[in-house]
Design an enzyme around this catalytic site. Structure first.
Site, PDB file in Angstrom:
ATOM      1  N   SER A  94       0.828  -1.208   0.000  1.00 20.77           N
ATOM      2  CA  SER A  94       0.000   0.000   0.000  1.00 20.77           C
ATOM      3  C   SER A  94       0.865   1.262   0.000  1.00 20.77           C
ATOM      4  CB  SER A  94      -0.962  -0.052   1.193  1.00 20.77           C
ATOM      5  OG  SER A  94      -1.977   0.881   1.065  1.00 20.77           O
ATOM      6  N   ASP A 121     -10.105  -3.497  -5.295  1.00 29.68           N
ATOM      7  CA  ASP A 121      -9.217  -2.548  -4.622  1.00 29.68           C
ATOM      8  C   ASP A 121      -9.135  -1.285  -5.484  1.00 29.68           C
ATOM      9  OD1 ASP A 121      -7.112  -1.158  -3.463  1.00 29.68           O
ATOM     10  OD2 ASP A 121      -5.611  -2.719  -3.777  1.00 29.68           O
ATOM     11  N   HIS A 170      -8.143  -4.878  -0.739  1.00 34.98           N
ATOM     12  CA  HIS A 170      -7.031  -4.128  -0.165  1.00 34.98           C
ATOM     13  C   HIS A 170      -6.874  -4.493   1.314  1.00 34.98           C
ATOM     14  CE1 HIS A 170      -4.054  -0.976  -0.631  1.00 34.98           C
ATOM     15  NE2 HIS A 170      -4.273  -0.719   0.643  1.00 34.98           N
TER      16      HIS A 170
END
Ligand SMILES: *[C@@H]1O[C@H](CO)[C@@H](O)[C@H](O)[C@H]1NC(C)=O
Length: 412
Positions: free
Chosen positions: A194, A352, A382
């Site tokens: 991320s 995501d 995610h």
């Protein structure tokens, strides 16, 4: 009196069900578990905004403390007694170093620098989830893992978190330090998930293009990385705007905080007013580097139209300037720069908002001649990569983590 006794609990139950319920696409695996994870996360956000309102403190700061308490502070040994853990500083930056049991005399190990996720505002190398990632990677790969505790918003905004990551990575890459940890200079990688994937891509790029760096990273492993802030209306941003836990407005907010943009402009960023055609610095060349109508596979474009504004935000040149900095948005790098980047693994999840950031990077790296493994999870979401421990342990999380470790085994 009687009817009330029946009605009130029923209403409360309905209220709770309504609060917890979130519609999920069929492709999501274990939807019920994700629903509960989401309800927990939203509760944390609500508690954080209530506490922030009550104490007049910063929302993100409270959220940081709350998530930290929820994820558990420093995690336990997890039955990997061979891995030695130490909290030290690298060139002034706090890092947690995981060392596997020493091999034979003169036996060199792999090295991996890891940056945790959390929107440049949340998370910690020491949280249970990231501690587990680092321990397992260290154990399975016989690698010295350096998990970096870079500064977070609101204490630090771009470029400081990036510079913490770069400084500590360069320190580790110095021949003396690698020697001290018995790490093979030919086998050092950089990785993150991320926002940590953003930092890993940016640091990999800087080291690759720095002529004074004697040791380079041999691989970069990016787990659903954040890579650009010009277009918050890519097909994946739109398709997954309601998918937990990284809702579209939350990702936009993380970006604005990181770049120091006034949060009051959020509605403008949501409609791409910050990257309108009348932004003087946003050249057609730069636009082409995030043009998903060219960079994404056709099947990911179906049903979506690009959102390009003729006119948009005025007078925010500083924040817009940051948007164009490749150290914040690695997807904006020129092809000649990408060509120097190390071999890559890019993990993406269908459900995501950041899916298309990752897929576009895969395409641009390949076009520049870099070998890339694109590992896509149709049932993924995610956060799944670190969701491998009870009660929020996901099969797709375990599968993606295994594939990541296997790729590193083969390539690092
Ligand atoms: C986007 O910019 C245009 C032109 O400046 C403006 O009319 C519009 O209200 C803006 N949209 C939002 C959501 O602020």
């Amino acid at each position: 009196m009687r009817p009330l006794l029946v009605v009130v609990p029923l209403l409360l139950a309905a209220e709770l069900a309504y609060y917890i319920y979130v519609p999920l696409p069929d492709s999501i695996e274990e939807p019920w578990k994700l629903t509960m994870l989401d309800a927990t996360f939203r509760t944390v956000m609500h508690v954080a905004s209530f506490k922030a309102w009550l104490c007049g403190s910063d929302y993100m700061e409270v959220m940081q403390q709350t998530t930290q308490a929820l994820m558990g502070g420093s995690a336990g040994g997890e039955g990997l007694p061979g891995v030695k853990v130490s909290d030290v500083t690298f060139a002034g930056v706090p890092v947690r170093v995981y060392e596997p049991p020493a091999g034979g005399e003169g036996h060199l190990r792999r090295g991996l620098v890891y940056f945790h996720g959390g929107g440049w505002a949340l998370g910690s190398a020491k949280s249970a989830a990231y501690d587990a990632v680092a321990r397992r990677v260290s154990d399975e790969l016989n690698a010295v893992v350096v998990s970096v505790e870079y500064r977070l918003y609101p204490q630090a905004i771009f470029p400081l978190p990036y510079l913490d990551c770069l400084t500590s990575a360069k320190h580790f890459l110095s021949p003396e330090v690698l020697e001290r940890y018995a790490v093979d200079p030919e086998r050092v990688g950089v990785s993150g998930d991320s926002a940590g994937g953003n930092l890993a891509a940016a640091v990999a790029m800087e080291v690759a293009t720095d002529d004074s760096a004697r040791v380079k990273f041999s691989v970069q492993a990016l787990v659903y990385p954040v890579l650009q802030a010009l277009d918050f209306n890519t097909p994946s941003y739109l398709q997954n705007q309601q998918i937990p836990v990284l809702y579209r407005p939350l990702m936009v907010r993380f970006w604005m905080q990181y770049l120091g943009a006034p949060l009051s402009l959020e509605p403008q960023y949501m409609v791409n007013n910050h990257s309108s055609l009348d932004q003087p610095n946003l050249t057609p060349e730069l636009r082409s580097r995030v043009d998903w109508t060219v960079l994404l596979p056709k099947k990911n474009q179906e049903g979506y139209e690009p959102l390009i504004r003729e006119r948009g935000l005025k007078g925010t040149t500083k924040a817009v300037q940051q948007l164009l900095d490749v150290r914040a948005s690695p997807l904006l790098a020129a092809a000649e720069v990408l060509a120097k980047c190390p071999r890559a693994y890019v993990l993406t999840c269908e459900n995501d908002v950041l899916r298309d950031d990752g897929l576009m990077y895969v395409r641009r790296l390949r076009d520049a001649g870099v070998t890339v493994t694109s590992d896509h999870y149709e049932g993924g979401f995610h956060g799944c990569f670190t969701s491998t421990t009870w009660p929020f342990d996901f099969e797709v999380g375990r599968r993606s983590f295994r594939a990541y470790v296997d790729w590193l085994k083969d390539n690092l």
